[in-house]
Design a protein around this motif. Structure first.
Motif, PDB file in Angstrom:
ATOM      1  N   THR A  68      10.011  -8.771 -11.404  1.00  0.00           N
ATOM      2  CA  THR A  68       9.266  -7.880 -10.520  1.00  0.00           C
ATOM      3  C   THR A  68      10.204  -6.948  -9.779  1.00  0.00           C
ATOM      4  O   THR A  68      11.279  -7.350  -9.333  1.00  0.00           O
ATOM      5  CB  THR A  68       8.452  -8.702  -9.499  1.00  0.00           C
ATOM      6  OG1 THR A  68       7.553  -9.559 -10.205  1.00  0.00           O
ATOM      7  CG2 THR A  68       7.649  -7.799  -8.579  1.00  0.00           C
ATOM      8  N   ARG A  69       9.789  -5.692  -9.652  1.00  0.00           N
ATOM      9  CA  ARG A  69      10.535  -4.709  -8.881  1.00  0.00           C
ATOM     10  C   ARG A  69       9.537  -3.911  -8.046  1.00  0.00           C
ATOM     11  O   ARG A  69       8.388  -3.728  -8.435  1.00  0.00           O
ATOM     12  CB  ARG A  69      11.321  -3.768  -9.802  1.00  0.00           C
ATOM     13  CG  ARG A  69      10.448  -2.889 -10.657  1.00  0.00           C
ATOM     14  CD  ARG A  69      11.160  -2.231 -11.801  1.00  0.00           C
ATOM     15  NE  ARG A  69      11.687  -3.177 -12.754  1.00  0.00           N
ATOM     16  CZ  ARG A  69      10.955  -3.837 -13.633  1.00  0.00           C
ATOM     17  NH1 ARG A  69       9.645  -3.688 -13.642  1.00  0.00           N
ATOM     18  NH2 ARG A  69      11.512  -4.667 -14.477  1.00  0.00           N
ATOM     19  N   THR A  70       9.990  -3.412  -6.930  1.00  0.00           N
ATOM     20  CA  THR A  70       9.175  -2.520  -6.115  1.00  0.00           C
ATOM     21  C   THR A  70      10.011  -1.310  -5.748  1.00  0.00           C
ATOM     22  O   THR A  70      11.217  -1.432  -5.503  1.00  0.00           O
ATOM     23  CB  THR A  70       8.641  -3.231  -4.843  1.00  0.00           C
ATOM     24  OG1 THR A  70       7.825  -2.327  -4.099  1.00  0.00           O
ATOM     25  CG2 THR A  70       9.766  -3.722  -3.959  1.00  0.00           C
ATOM     26  N   TRP A  71       9.395  -0.113  -5.727  1.00  0.00           N
ATOM     27  CA  TRP A  71      10.163   1.106  -5.499  1.00  0.00           C
ATOM     28  C   TRP A  71       9.329   2.116  -4.706  1.00  0.00           C
ATOM     29  O   TRP A  71       8.103   2.035  -4.642  1.00  0.00           O
ATOM     30  CB  TRP A  71      10.630   1.708  -6.814  1.00  0.00           C
ATOM     31  CG  TRP A  71       9.532   2.169  -7.737  1.00  0.00           C
ATOM     32  CD1 TRP A  71       9.009   3.432  -7.843  1.00  0.00           C
ATOM     33  CD2 TRP A  71       8.816   1.370  -8.694  1.00  0.00           C
ATOM     34  NE1 TRP A  71       8.018   3.464  -8.799  1.00  0.00           N
ATOM     35  CE2 TRP A  71       7.880   2.216  -9.334  1.00  0.00           C
ATOM     36  CE3 TRP A  71       8.879   0.030  -9.066  1.00  0.00           C
ATOM     37  CZ2 TRP A  71       7.018   1.764 -10.333  1.00  0.00           C
ATOM     38  CZ3 TRP A  71       8.009  -0.422 -10.054  1.00  0.00           C
ATOM     39  CH2 TRP A  71       7.097   0.436 -10.681  1.00  0.00           C
ATOM     40  N   LYS A  72      10.036   3.076  -4.130  1.00  0.00           N
ATOM     41  CA  LYS A  72       9.384   4.073  -3.287  1.00  0.00           C
ATOM     42  C   LYS A  72      10.253   5.316  -3.189  1.00  0.00           C
ATOM     43  O   LYS A  72      11.484   5.222  -3.181  1.00  0.00           O
ATOM     44  CB  LYS A  72       9.136   3.495  -1.890  1.00  0.00           C
ATOM     45  CG  LYS A  72       8.508   4.467  -0.888  1.00  0.00           C
ATOM     46  CD  LYS A  72       8.269   3.794   0.448  1.00  0.00           C
ATOM     47  CE  LYS A  72       7.873   4.836   1.508  1.00  0.00           C
ATOM     48  NZ  LYS A  72       6.643   5.553   1.135  1.00  0.00           N
ATOM     49  N   GLY A  73       9.625   6.488  -3.094  1.00  0.00           N
ATOM     50  CA  GLY A  73      10.345   7.723  -2.828  1.00  0.00           C
ATOM     51  C   GLY A  73      10.821   7.747  -1.385  1.00  0.00           C
ATOM     52  O   GLY A  73      10.052   7.440  -0.467  1.00  0.00           O
ATOM     53  N   ILE A  74      12.089   8.114  -1.196  1.00  0.00           N
ATOM     54  CA  ILE A  74      12.696   8.073   0.131  1.00  0.00           C
ATOM     55  C   ILE A  74      13.080   9.494   0.562  1.00  0.00           C
ATOM     56  O   ILE A  74      13.863  10.168  -0.114  1.00  0.00           O
ATOM     57  CB  ILE A  74      13.955   7.187   0.151  1.00  0.00           C
ATOM     58  CG1 ILE A  74      13.625   5.776  -0.365  1.00  0.00           C
ATOM     59  CG2 ILE A  74      14.558   7.139   1.540  1.00  0.00           C
ATOM     60  CD1 ILE A  74      12.674   4.987   0.489  1.00  0.00           C
ATOM     61  N   ALA A  75      12.502   9.922   1.693  1.00  0.00           N
ATOM     62  CA  ALA A  75      12.849  11.229   2.252  1.00  0.00           C
ATOM     63  C   ALA A  75      13.373  11.118   3.674  1.00  0.00           C
ATOM     64  O   ALA A  75      13.889  12.098   4.216  1.00  0.00           O
ATOM     65  CB  ALA A  75      11.637  12.159   2.217  1.00  0.00           C
ATOM     66  N   SER A  76      13.235   9.943   4.295  1.00  0.00           N
ATOM     67  CA  SER A  76      13.668   9.770   5.685  1.00  0.00           C
ATOM     68  C   SER A  76      13.892   8.291   5.960  1.00  0.00           C
ATOM     69  O   SER A  76      13.564   7.428   5.128  1.00  0.00           O
ATOM     70  CB  SER A  76      12.605  10.322   6.642  1.00  0.00           C
ATOM     71  OG  SER A  76      11.402   9.580   6.527  1.00  0.00           O
ATOM     72  N   ASP A  77      14.403   7.999   7.147  1.00  0.00           N
ATOM     73  CA  ASP A  77      14.590   6.606   7.554  1.00  0.00           C
ATOM     74  C   ASP A  77      13.260   5.875   7.667  1.00  0.00           C
ATOM     75  O   ASP A  77      13.190   4.655   7.459  1.00  0.00           O
ATOM     76  CB  ASP A  77      15.329   6.550   8.897  1.00  0.00           C
ATOM     77  CG  ASP A  77      16.777   7.006   8.786  1.00  0.00           C
ATOM     78  OD1 ASP A  77      17.305   7.003   7.651  1.00  0.00           O
ATOM     79  OD2 ASP A  77      17.376   7.370   9.821  1.00  0.00           O
ATOM     80  N   ALA A  78      12.205   6.629   7.987  1.00  0.00           N
ATOM     81  CA  ALA A  78      10.874   6.022   8.092  1.00  0.00           C
ATOM     82  C   ALA A  78      10.419   5.467   6.733  1.00  0.00           C
ATOM     83  O   ALA A  78       9.775   4.410   6.665  1.00  0.00           O
ATOM     84  CB  ALA A  78       9.867   7.039   8.611  1.00  0.00           C
ATOM     85  N   THR A 101       0.801  -1.229   0.000  1.00  0.00           N
ATOM     86  CA  THR A 101       0.000   0.000   0.000  1.00  0.00           C
ATOM     87  C   THR A 101       0.826   1.268   0.000  1.00  0.00           C
ATOM     88  O   THR A 101       0.313   2.350  -0.279  1.00  0.00           O
ATOM     89  CB  THR A 101      -0.917   0.017   1.233  1.00  0.00           C
ATOM     90  OG1 THR A 101      -0.104  -0.094   2.424  1.00  0.00           O
ATOM     91  CG2 THR A 101      -1.901  -1.145   1.193  1.00  0.00           C
ATOM     92  N   ASP A 102       2.124   1.159   0.312  1.00  0.00           N
ATOM     93  CA  ASP A 102       2.950   2.362   0.456  1.00  0.00           C
ATOM     94  C   ASP A 102       4.179   2.328  -0.445  1.00  0.00           C
ATOM     95  O   ASP A 102       5.208   2.926  -0.129  1.00  0.00           O
ATOM     96  CB  ASP A 102       3.382   2.518   1.925  1.00  0.00           C
ATOM     97  CG  ASP A 102       3.914   3.916   2.214  1.00  0.00           C
ATOM     98  OD1 ASP A 102       3.444   4.873   1.579  1.00  0.00           O
ATOM     99  OD2 ASP A 102       4.811   4.040   3.074  1.00  0.00           O
ATOM    100  N   ALA A 103       4.091   1.593  -1.541  1.00  0.00           N
ATOM    101  CA  ALA A 103       5.184   1.533  -2.515  1.00  0.00           C
ATOM    102  C   ALA A 103       4.579   1.133  -3.852  1.00  0.00           C
ATOM    103  O   ALA A 103       3.409   0.737  -3.927  1.00  0.00           O
ATOM    104  CB  ALA A 103       6.260   0.534  -2.083  1.00  0.00           C
ATOM    105  N   LYS A 104       5.357   1.238  -4.911  1.00  0.00           N
ATOM    106  CA  LYS A 104       4.914   0.855  -6.244  1.00  0.00           C
ATOM    107  C   LYS A 104       5.483  -0.512  -6.591  1.00  0.00           C
ATOM    108  O   LYS A 104       6.608  -0.855  -6.191  1.00  0.00           O
ATOM    109  CB  LYS A 104       5.366   1.877  -7.286  1.00  0.00           C
ATOM    110  CG  LYS A 104       4.810   3.292  -7.064  1.00  0.00           C
ATOM    111  CD  LYS A 104       3.318   3.328  -7.324  1.00  0.00           C
ATOM    112  CE  LYS A 104       2.807   4.759  -7.240  1.00  0.00           C
ATOM    113  NZ  LYS A 104       3.283   5.608  -8.346  1.00  0.00           N
ATOM    114  N   VAL A 105       4.715  -1.285  -7.341  1.00  0.00           N
ATOM    115  CA  VAL A 105       5.160  -2.594  -7.820  1.00  0.00           C
ATOM    116  C   VAL A 105       4.968  -2.631  -9.332  1.00  0.00           C
ATOM    117  O   VAL A 105       3.946  -2.164  -9.845  1.00  0.00           O
ATOM    118  CB  VAL A 105       4.369  -3.738  -7.156  1.00  0.00           C
ATOM    119  CG1 VAL A 105       4.770  -5.085  -7.756  1.00  0.00           C
ATOM    120  CG2 VAL A 105       4.597  -3.755  -5.658  1.00  0.00           C
TER     121      VAL A 105
END
Length: 477
Positions: free
Chosen positions: A179-189, A168-172
């Motif tokens: 298959t790859r999954t990715w997400k924008g990273i702005a913090s350790d959280a 729910t909080d990343a792209k697939v």
């Protein structure tokens, strides 16, 4: 019967062979009928996974990579970095659980005699391996979909249809089992959140009796910081972080330059040209033109809509592949007694005219325009372009809007401005309004509309000078 097809690596290792099933023609014919009806059912009820681009009409490695690349640019423009984890399934097609596929078919309201036939197709099978003229003993097949069959890839897509259900909080994104999954990273959280999303995929794999080849997991982190991301596999091993990797045949770098891919493409083109010249003695124009189109151009154009160079030096390096090969055609060479060898005495742009072919740069720009038209008529998914009629009721395509942020670094701006998301609409909108007109008759099949557009586009391009190595050659005004 199973035929092992070599796919690379050490030939003595069985793992480096793909087991392809040979089914009879009557079975394949019935599979086609069955597949068409199932696909229609899945499309009508929107049951396909929207992140899956493999084995689907209108979707390809190109549509997958465009969607992925656009997401990366968006996150970077928003001031974030991007972490992408590449997963690798172990023997994905061979380990498919028959019971799970049949259960998912029922959930998709596919039952009755169709489900009974599919159950028989999957379960009532034995296979033998043939090496030259020797056959192994028959063995009952307990899992997997037949590779080489018509229905097998579709059944695999059905198994993969809910892989992102709990993400729910990343792209697939998937192309078959890649298959790859990715997400924008702005913090350790955000890093911790991406690991949680990975864990959800690990749980999905375990639930569906699929396993990963964790030694092939890779991480690509897009951004300019010195941060070293740490992600774990399902067995708690660290995922290897890389600066570049091959994704569906294209080398992607974390700085979005595609320099490595372009260099490898140029090398591959020259290598193939050298092989053709060594293998074929004749330098006849027809033969050389056929070799150029079938062996060389196909090598240097795969996925060029994604990585097509904007830098003039890279454009010239690619162009040199075709230039050097055409300079060896017999009709363009004259014997030089002083040098005691044949010398090409016709310029490259003149050779293109006499051969009736485009420069590689012109071909790449033509592909981009055609892709814009495919988006316009709905032959491929729209990655976010705004298609609208202008004052003449002909169509224009608006470039993707860049997010309003305080400051976007120059290297990210350059990546966006050299991408299809900017250059594609510019070239399409520069066409005469007659070319940008949609077919008035909506009953005309989309593929015929595309064919008509290609013919009209080629007629238009034939009147524009194709002068490689100069700014006059570009269709971007």
């Amino acid at each position: 019967m199973i035929t092992p097809i070599y796919k690379g690596g050490i030939k003595s290792k069985p793992a480096n062979y793909r087991p392809v099933a040979l089914t009879n023609h009557l079975t394949k014919l019935f599979e086609r009928v069955m597949r068409k009806q199932i696909v229609n059912h899945l499309n009508d009820h929107n049951l396909f996974n929207s992140t899956q681009h493999g084995f689907r009409a209108g979707r390809s490695t190109l549509t997958q990579l465009l969607n992925y690349y656009d997401d990366i640019l968006f996150y970077l423009e928003m001031g974030k970095e991007v972490d992408a984890i590449y997963l690798d399934f172990a023997k994905a097609f061979d380990k498919v659980d028959h019971g799970i596929i049949l259960h998912k078919l029922k959930q998709m309201c596919i039952g009755g005699k169709v489900l009974m036939w599919i159950r028989t197709f999957l379960k009532s099978r034995q296979q033998q391996v043939r090496v030259q003229q020797v056959l192994s003993d028959p063995v009952t097949v307990t899992s997997g979909v037949p590779q080489g069959s018509v229905l097998g890839p579709l059944l695999f897509l059905i198994l993969m249809s809910d892989i992102n259900l709990n993400v729910t909080d990343a792209k697939v994104g998937s192309y078959a089992d890649d298959t790859r999954t990715w997400k924008g990273i702005a913090s350790d959280a955000d890093t911790s959140s991406l690991q949680q999303q990975l864990n959800s995929i690990y749980v999905w794999a375990d639930t569906n009796n699929m396993s990963f080849n964790e030694t092939k997991f890779e991480c690509l982190s897009f951004g300019k910081s010195n941060r070293i991301p740490i992600y774990k596999t399902s067995s708690n091993n660290a995922v290897e972080v890389k600066e570049s990797l091959r994704d569906l045949g294209i080398t992607i770098e974390n700085n979005l330059t595609f320099k490595k891919h372009i260099l490898a493409t140029v090398t591959k083109g020259h290598r193939m040209a050298g092989w053709a010249l060594r293998t074929f003695i004749s330098r006849d124009q027809y033969l050389m033109k056929t070799l150029l189109k079938s062996l060389i151009v196909s090598q240097v154009e795969y996925g060029c809509v994604i990585w097509g160079p904007y830098n003039q030096q890279q454009i010239n390096e690619l162009e040199r592949v075709q230039s050097r090969f055409t300079s060896r055609i017999a009709c363009f060479n004259r014997y030089d007694a002083t040098l005691d060898k044949y010398i090409c005495q016709v310029t490259y742009d003149e050779r293109l005219k006499q051969l009736g072919i485009y420069s590689l740069q012109r071909r790449r720009e033509r592909y981009a325009i055609i892709y814009m038209y495919k988006v316009l008529i709905g032959l491929v998914p729209n990655p976010g372009f705004d298609c609208y009629p202008d004052n003449r009721t002909q169509w224009k395509i608006r470039s993707k809007m860049i997010p309003a942020t305080s400051r976007v670094p120059t290297w990210i701006k350059n990546a966006r401005n050299s991408s299809l998301f900017v250059t594609g609409p510019v070239m399409f909108n520069s066409l005469p309004y007659q070319l940008r007109e949609k077919e008035a008759n909506t009953q005309i099949p989309l593929k015929l509309q595309l064919s008509n557009f290609k013919n009209a586009l080629d007629k238009y391009l034939s009147n524009i000078p194709d002068v490689p190595g100069t700014t006059r050659n570009s269709l971007i005004q």
